[in-house]
Design an enzyme around this catalytic site. Structure first.
Site, short mmCIF file in Angstrom:
data_model
loop_
_atom_site.label_atom_id
_atom_site.label_comp_id
_atom_site.label_asym_id
_atom_site.label_seq_id
_atom_site.Cartn_x
_atom_site.Cartn_y
_atom_site.Cartn_z
N LYS A 14 -11.42 -4.95 5.45
CA LYS A 14 -11.43 -3.72 4.65
C LYS A 14 -12.55 -2.79 5.08
O LYS A 14 -12.40 -1.57 5.07
CB LYS A 14 -11.54 -4.04 3.15
CG LYS A 14 -10.25 -4.58 2.59
CD LYS A 14 -10.13 -4.34 1.11
CE LYS A 14 -8.76 -4.78 0.61
NZ LYS A 14 -8.68 -4.90 -0.84
N LYS A 59 0.04 -10.02 8.50
CA LYS A 59 0.56 -10.19 7.13
C LYS A 59 1.26 -8.92 6.64
O LYS A 59 0.83 -7.81 6.96
CB LYS A 59 -0.65 -10.53 6.25
CG LYS A 59 -0.45 -10.44 4.78
CD LYS A 59 -1.76 -10.68 4.04
CE LYS A 59 -2.33 -9.37 3.55
NZ LYS A 59 -3.25 -9.47 2.42
N LYS A 65 0.58 -4.03 1.58
CA LYS A 65 0.83 -2.77 0.86
C LYS A 65 0.29 -1.58 1.64
O LYS A 65 0.80 -0.49 1.54
CB LYS A 65 0.06 -2.79 -0.46
CG LYS A 65 0.60 -3.69 -1.50
CD LYS A 65 -0.28 -3.60 -2.74
CE LYS A 65 -0.71 -4.98 -3.12
NZ LYS A 65 -1.62 -5.13 -4.21
#
Ligand code: TYM
Length: 334
Positions: free
Chosen positions: A115, A197, A200
């Protein structure tokens, strides 16, 4: 208020649109667990603001997620479905746990590294201490079990370490939670880059199936899924695209991967992708229909939000008061 059942806690972020990964890796497995456990499922909006959010959009998405919980089959009479921001104990316990978590531990978290790389202009302290807030979520309810997808494992291990460290100083304050990973669907991969993965926040809209995608969109995304040139439908690491489609089909139909391989023996990728698309459409249809109905019933959803926040607060406050006493905060004067 709580009975003899063991306690289960899990949560989801209301950031972005929920994907098939969230559904198959988490939400789908949550339904029915309430027979065995006292279940708490939070819409973790405190976690969401570690990344900048538009306030109006965040509020809408949080409500949508809570409604999706119910639409997916979580009965709000039997499961406590609530917003994390409605229970101030999460933030209060997170502060205390921050004082029992080492910088070195947080530095090792792969999600923080990912992130931070994605949001290089906003590497805030909340993003760094995100895992201690997660630990607080879980420990506040004295959860025995936490069902999550594989990507959350590292955070769960940290939660256990912090809880054990705290207990070693103050006695048996926290239950040490076990992680529960579903047998299939625990790591659904991107349809476009099957080594990554399904997420979203993926910028490529073809990479993820969203829970509210219509049947045509789902079929199109499945047909465009990246595979390989092997030409055989086998469940093996060398074919990550096909393996992922088998996982999706298997999680949607309840068939084991070996059975899926048998079922499609000798068939082409084209046929298989259509079957996967149809299985996803059927798996999501009831949820989508129920969501449409529920989202019109404002008073019903509001009632659930209120009642469940009260229940969550009651349980959370019990643990919080105990922890506050243990660390030496003065008693409240009534
Ligand atoms: P979040 O919102 O990213 O994801 C919610 C749940 O979905 C699972 N998941 C997946 N499973 C399989 N395949 C995928 N591609 C996939 N993508 C996501 C996640 O593992 C998760 O179970 N930090 C957490 C939310 C959280 C939480 C908690 C979870 C906050 N506090 C306490 C458990 C307990 C998160 O961001 O999940």
């Amino acid at each position: 208020m709580l009975n003899e059942k063991k306690v289960l806690f899990s949560g989801m972020q209301a950031t972005g649109n929920l994907t098939l990964g969230n559904y198959l890796g988490a939400l789908k497995n949550w339904v029915n667990l309430c027979e065995e456990y006292e279940c708490f499922y939070s819409v973790v909006d405190l976690h969401s603001i570690t990344v900048r959010q538009d306030p109006t959009v965040l509020r809408q998405r949080a409500r949508k997620l809570l409604t999706i919980y119910i639409a997916a089959g979580l009965d709000p009479e039997k499961n406590c479905l609530y917003y994390q921001s409605h229970v101030s104990g999460h933030a209060e316990l997170a502060w205390i746990l921050n004082c029992f978590t080492y910088m070195g531990e947080l530095n090792r978290m792969t999600q923080f590294k990912d992130k931070a790389a994605k949001h290089a202009d906003n590497i805030n302290a909340g993003l760094f201490t995100y895992p201690t807030l997660m630990a607080a979520d879980i420990l506040l309810y004295q959860a025995d079990v936490v069902p999550v997808g594989i990507d959350q494992m590292q955070h769960l291990e940290l939660t256990r370490d912090v809880a054990q460290r705290f207990n070693a100083v103050y006695g048996d304050v926290f239950t040490i939670p076990e992680v529960y990973i579903g047998k299939v669907g625990a790591k659904i991969m991107s349809l476009q880059e099957p080594l990554k993965k399904m997420s979203k926040s993926d910028e490529n809209p073809n990479a993820s199936i969203y829970l509210m995608d219509d049947p045509d969109t789902i079929m199109r995304k499945c047909k465009r899924a990246v595979t390989d040139s092997e030409g055989q439908i086998l469940y093996r690491e060398e074919q990550p695209g096909i393996r992922n489609l088998i996982d999706i089909y298997s999680a949607c139909t309840g068939k084991k991967p070996e059975e899926v391989v048998k079922e499609f023996d000798g068939k082409g990728y084209g046929d298989f992708k259509v079957a996967v698309g149809e299985a996803v459409v059927s798996a999501l249809r009831p949820l989508q229909e129920r969501y449409e109905e529920l989202s019109k019933d404002k008073a019903y959803i509001d009632g659930i939000i209120k009642a469940n926040a009260e229940k969550a607060n009651y349980v959370a406050t019990k643990t919080l008061r105990k922890v506050q006493r243990k660390v030496g905060f003065p008693d409240r004067v009534r």
